[in-house]
Scaffold this motif. Sequence first.
Motif, PDB file in Angstrom:
ATOM      1  N   ILE A   2       0.938   1.644   0.025  1.00 36.30           N
ATOM      2  CA  ILE A   2       0.570   1.329   1.358  1.00 36.30           C
ATOM      3  C   ILE A   2       0.677   0.217   1.604  1.00 36.30           C
ATOM      4  O   ILE A   2      -0.878  -0.453   1.684  1.00 36.30           O
ATOM      5  CB  ILE A   2       0.259   1.950   2.485  1.00 36.30           C
ATOM      6  N   LEU A   3       1.731  -0.539   2.648  1.00 34.83           N
ATOM      7  CA  LEU A   3       0.959  -1.650   2.510  1.00 34.83           C
ATOM      8  C   LEU A   3       0.421  -2.649   4.039  1.00 34.83           C
ATOM      9  O   LEU A   3       0.277  -1.744   4.561  1.00 34.83           O
ATOM     10  CB  LEU A   3       2.319  -2.661   2.854  1.00 34.83           C
ATOM     11  N   ASN A   4      -0.600  -3.322   3.924  1.00 28.99           N
ATOM     12  CA  ASN A   4      -0.853  -4.126   4.840  1.00 28.99           C
ATOM     13  C   ASN A   4      -2.421  -3.452   4.990  1.00 28.99           C
ATOM     14  O   ASN A   4      -2.200  -3.039   6.775  1.00 28.99           O
ATOM     15  CB  ASN A   4       0.322  -4.486   6.138  1.00 28.99           C
ATOM     16  N   GLY A   5      -2.991  -2.947   4.412  1.00 25.45           N
ATOM     17  CA  GLY A   5      -3.839  -2.026   4.838  1.00 25.45           C
ATOM     18  C   GLY A   5      -4.885  -2.399   5.467  1.00 25.45           C
ATOM     19  O   GLY A   5      -5.721  -1.697   6.478  1.00 25.45           O
ATOM     20  N   LYS A   6      -5.520  -3.676   5.341  1.00 22.94           N
ATOM     21  CA  LYS A   6      -6.173  -5.103   6.049  1.00 22.94           C
ATOM     22  C   LYS A   6      -6.592  -5.114   6.568  1.00 22.94           C
ATOM     23  O   LYS A   6      -7.272  -6.040   7.895  1.00 22.94           O
ATOM     24  CB  LYS A   6      -6.752  -6.438   5.010  1.00 22.94           C
ATOM     25  N   ALA A   7      -4.664  -4.991   7.763  1.00 20.53           N
ATOM     26  CA  ALA A   7      -4.387  -5.275   8.976  1.00 20.53           C
ATOM     27  C   ALA A   7      -5.477  -4.974  10.018  1.00 20.53           C
ATOM     28  O   ALA A   7      -5.115  -3.312  10.061  1.00 20.53           O
ATOM     29  CB  ALA A   7      -3.071  -5.688   8.763  1.00 20.53           C
ATOM     30  N   PRO A   8      -5.265  -5.543  11.268  1.00 24.06           N
ATOM     31  CA  PRO A   8      -5.818  -4.288  12.498  1.00 24.06           C
ATOM     32  C   PRO A   8      -4.644  -3.395  13.128  1.00 24.06           C
ATOM     33  O   PRO A   8      -3.732  -4.082  12.696  1.00 24.06           O
ATOM     34  CB  PRO A   8      -5.874  -5.364  13.659  1.00 24.06           C
ATOM     35  N   ILE A   9      -5.097  -2.060  13.385  1.00 25.40           N
ATOM     36  CA  ILE A   9      -4.319  -1.877  14.093  1.00 25.40           C
ATOM     37  C   ILE A   9      -4.317  -1.628  15.574  1.00 25.40           C
ATOM     38  O   ILE A   9      -5.153  -1.772  16.422  1.00 25.40           O
ATOM     39  CB  ILE A   9      -4.593   0.204  13.689  1.00 25.40           C
TER      40      ILE A   9
END
Length: 283
Positions: free
Chosen positions: A195-202
């Motif tokens: 799954i991409l963008n795991g380090k991005a904020p929700i």
Amino acid sequence: MLSLFLNHIDLETVKNNKISILGCGWLGLPLAKSLVDNGYKIKGSTTTQDKYQKLVEDGVTPYLIKLNERFVEGEIKDFLKESELLIINIPTGLRNNPKKNHVSVIKQLIHHLENSTIKYVLYISSTSVFKDEVEFPLITQITLPNATSNSAKQLIDIENLLKTSTKFESTILRFSGLIGKDRHPGKILSGRKNILNGKAPINLIHRDDCISIISKLIKKQLWGATFNASNPYRHTREDYYTNYCKEHHLVLPEFDQENVSKGKIIDSTKLAQLIKHKYKTSL
């Protein structure tokens, strides 16, 4: 300053408590029920006969309304008649039909609005109008939309169409990802890999918050404004969805660790302060 783009009308000057809600689905129906419970007379639209009776049972006057790129099908004049406020809460439908011109759909609706008793429009949009970037930019009330996907560009065009009409005033309310007890992306992501963008904020918001925010905007009669609404809860997508799956005994998702994450941070502090809204403490 907020006052530069906000027209604040005293509640005492608004006597009409009739509201039309275009789109009584997952968010629209409980919103309609809440407004009915608070003394408003609600007209609600659905596209299917199956939901027609459900609206009746919940105290909503039902209308079968279908929009397309060439005309509006159904009793649209009666649906709008005597209402001063229209809440537009319909999906673009572009995920299932990427070639759809949703801007043309809304243009057909606007034609009817400009020939009705509607004075105010509350358009439910999305924070997807802002681009995800590596730097995780802070999106505030004054940040201009810049996303370039087909869906985002159409939403931006629709927002501008509504705001430039001289026949009614529009408030644009952009929600982040909608969640609720029976609707959560964690259930969809469970067991998925890479799954991409795991380090991005929700950027998420609970349906209960959405209903409360809409109700407060109506009560305060905040028209001619644009707002972003997102729970201030700050965690990465990887941490949040992993913990969610653990708590609900679901198969854990696996996030891509090689590619750089892209995202954004939606700041809706101004809105919360203006309407004195306290977000749910947990998501």
